[in-house]
Design a protein around this motif. Sequence first.
Motif, PDB file in Angstrom:
ATOM      1  N   VAL A 116       7.566 -13.318  -3.733  1.00 39.07           N
ATOM      2  CA  VAL A 116       8.318 -12.336  -2.938  1.00 39.07           C
ATOM      3  C   VAL A 116       8.873 -11.227  -3.830  1.00 39.07           C
ATOM      4  CG1 VAL A 116      10.447 -12.023  -1.603  1.00 39.07           C
ATOM      5  CG2 VAL A 116       8.868 -13.846  -1.003  1.00 39.07           C
ATOM      6  N   THR A 117       9.421 -11.594  -4.965  1.00 40.87           N
ATOM      7  CA  THR A 117      10.022 -10.588  -5.841  1.00 40.87           C
ATOM      8  C   THR A 117       8.973  -9.749  -6.560  1.00 40.87           C
ATOM      9  OG1 THR A 117      10.283 -12.212  -7.625  1.00 40.87           O
ATOM     10  CG2 THR A 117      12.180 -11.861  -6.153  1.00 40.87           C
ATOM     11  N   ALA A 118       7.715 -10.142  -6.498  1.00 39.80           N
ATOM     12  CA  ALA A 118       6.631  -9.377  -7.123  1.00 39.80           C
ATOM     13  C   ALA A 118       5.984  -8.376  -6.164  1.00 39.80           C
ATOM     14  CB  ALA A 118       5.578 -10.330  -7.672  1.00 39.80           C
ATOM     15  N   ALA A 169      18.663 -12.487   0.977  1.00 36.39           N
ATOM     16  CA  ALA A 169      17.450 -13.084   1.553  1.00 36.39           C
ATOM     17  C   ALA A 169      16.931 -14.211   0.671  1.00 36.39           C
ATOM     18  CB  ALA A 169      16.373 -12.017   1.740  1.00 36.39           C
ATOM     19  N   LEU A 170      17.092 -14.071  -0.640  1.00 34.43           N
ATOM     20  CA  LEU A 170      16.654 -15.129  -1.549  1.00 34.43           C
ATOM     21  C   LEU A 170      17.497 -16.383  -1.369  1.00 34.43           C
ATOM     22  CD1 LEU A 170      16.100 -12.944  -4.742  1.00 34.43           C
ATOM     23  CD2 LEU A 170      14.448 -13.556  -2.948  1.00 34.43           C
ATOM     24  N   ARG A 215       0.827  -1.215   0.000  1.00 35.78           N
ATOM     25  CA  ARG A 215       0.000   0.000   0.000  1.00 35.78           C
ATOM     26  C   ARG A 215       0.860   1.264   0.000  1.00 35.78           C
ATOM     27  NH1 ARG A 215      -3.239  -3.069   3.980  1.00 35.78           N
ATOM     28  NH2 ARG A 215      -2.129  -1.912   5.612  1.00 35.78           N
ATOM     29  N   GLY A 216       2.177   1.096   0.148  1.00 36.49           N
ATOM     30  CA  GLY A 216       3.077   2.242   0.146  1.00 36.49           C
ATOM     31  C   GLY A 216       3.171   2.960   1.477  1.00 36.49           C
ATOM     32  N   GLU A 217       2.641   2.374   2.530  1.00 39.22           N
ATOM     33  CA  GLU A 217       2.631   3.018   3.843  1.00 39.22           C
ATOM     34  C   GLU A 217       4.021   3.157   4.441  1.00 39.22           C
ATOM     35  OE1 GLU A 217      -0.164   1.019   6.420  1.00 39.22           O
ATOM     36  OE2 GLU A 217      -1.703   1.037   4.847  1.00 39.22           O
ATOM     37  N   LEU A 218       4.963   2.348   3.994  1.00 41.08           N
ATOM     38  CA  LEU A 218       6.330   2.388   4.527  1.00 41.08           C
ATOM     39  C   LEU A 218       7.319   2.961   3.512  1.00 41.08           C
ATOM     40  CD1 LEU A 218       6.306  -1.127   6.243  1.00 41.08           C
ATOM     41  CD2 LEU A 218       5.798   1.095   7.284  1.00 41.08           C
ATOM     42  N   GLY A 219       6.808   3.493   2.417  1.00 38.90           N
ATOM     43  CA  GLY A 219       7.672   3.973   1.342  1.00 38.90           C
ATOM     44  C   GLY A 219       8.294   2.783   0.631  1.00 38.90           C
ATOM     45  N   ILE A 220       9.429   3.009   0.011  1.00 37.08           N
ATOM     46  CA  ILE A 220      10.170   1.896  -0.587  1.00 37.08           C
ATOM     47  C   ILE A 220      10.875   1.152   0.538  1.00 37.08           C
ATOM     48  CG2 ILE A 220      12.065   1.233  -2.132  1.00 37.08           C
ATOM     49  CD1 ILE A 220       9.565   2.223  -3.588  1.00 37.08           C
ATOM     50  N   VAL A 221      10.688  -0.150   0.575  1.00 39.22           N
ATOM     51  CA  VAL A 221      11.338  -1.002   1.569  1.00 39.22           C
ATOM     52  C   VAL A 221      12.342  -1.865   0.820  1.00 39.22           C
ATOM     53  CG1 VAL A 221      10.985  -2.826   3.276  1.00 39.22           C
ATOM     54  CG2 VAL A 221       9.337  -0.951   3.097  1.00 39.22           C
ATOM     55  N   TYR A 222      13.490  -2.069   1.438  1.00 37.79           N
ATOM     56  CA  TYR A 222      14.560  -2.831   0.807  1.00 37.79           C
ATOM     57  C   TYR A 222      14.695  -4.200   1.455  1.00 37.79           C
ATOM     58  CZ  TYR A 222      15.712   1.756  -0.972  1.00 37.79           C
ATOM     59  OH  TYR A 222      15.637   2.986  -1.587  1.00 37.79           O
ATOM     60  N   ALA A 223      15.246  -5.109   0.680  1.00 42.51           N
ATOM     61  CA  ALA A 223      15.652  -6.423   1.174  1.00 42.51           C
ATOM     62  C   ALA A 223      16.985  -6.735   0.516  1.00 42.51           C
ATOM     63  CB  ALA A 223      14.625  -7.491   0.833  1.00 42.51           C
ATOM     64  N   GLU A 253      12.246  -3.486  -2.928  1.00 37.28           N
ATOM     65  CA  GLU A 253      13.386  -3.527  -3.841  1.00 37.28           C
ATOM     66  C   GLU A 253      14.516  -4.337  -3.225  1.00 37.28           C
ATOM     67  OE1 GLU A 253      14.614   0.355  -5.160  1.00 37.28           O
ATOM     68  OE2 GLU A 253      12.565   0.895  -5.770  1.00 37.28           O
ATOM     69  N   PHE A 254      15.108  -5.195  -4.031  1.00 29.98           N
ATOM     70  CA  PHE A 254      16.215  -6.025  -3.573  1.00 29.98           C
ATOM     71  C   PHE A 254      17.542  -5.338  -3.880  1.00 29.98           C
ATOM     72  CE2 PHE A 254      12.742  -8.918  -3.523  1.00 29.98           C
ATOM     73  CZ  PHE A 254      13.024  -9.764  -2.461  1.00 29.98           C
ATOM     74  N   ILE A 255      18.409  -5.324  -2.882  1.00 25.93           N
ATOM     75  CA  ILE A 255      19.715  -4.692  -3.002  1.00 25.93           C
ATOM     76  C   ILE A 255      20.763  -5.767  -3.256  1.00 25.93           C
ATOM     77  CG2 ILE A 255      21.492  -3.354  -1.816  1.00 25.93           C
ATOM     78  CD1 ILE A 255      19.283  -2.131  -0.093  1.00 25.93           C
TER      79      ILE A 255
END
Length: 141
Positions: free
Chosen positions: A68-70, A43-44, A31-39, A75-77
């Motif tokens: 997960v990637t969808a 983790a994969l 929903r965008g409540e946390l802005g862009i979140v990274y992983a 965004e994955f770092i």
Amino acid sequence: MMIETDILYAYVKPHDWLKPVAMEVINMIERGELGIVYASREALHEMYYVSMAEGVSLDEFIERIASVTAIENLEFIDTNYTVDLLAFTLMRQYNLSSVFDAYYAATLLSMVEDRTIISTDKVFDAIPGIKRIDPRDLVKC
């Protein structure tokens, strides 16, 4: 802000003690409540090892990773040699037993501006500069 594997794995598993919280955290991210979140892309890899240890088929694992990637706003770092070196140094300095936790800490410290991680894992509390938010506190379940 970064999310750790415990939430991502609970999200894709059919049954997990953290599943209701993970579902709400992922909904907040989408929903965008946390802005862009990274992983961390690591983790994969962690999800692969845990899945295989639990007897998950490769087909089921691929479906899990695809979901997960969808996730919108996640965004994955990628890692790099600087993150690698920092991760191994953190393992030594803070006696971390998990290379994955070390990679998440190194990624946070070097690549995530607010250095905040959503995780149930208290190992991050011992590393100066990292702020951990327990997902159960985030969603108030």
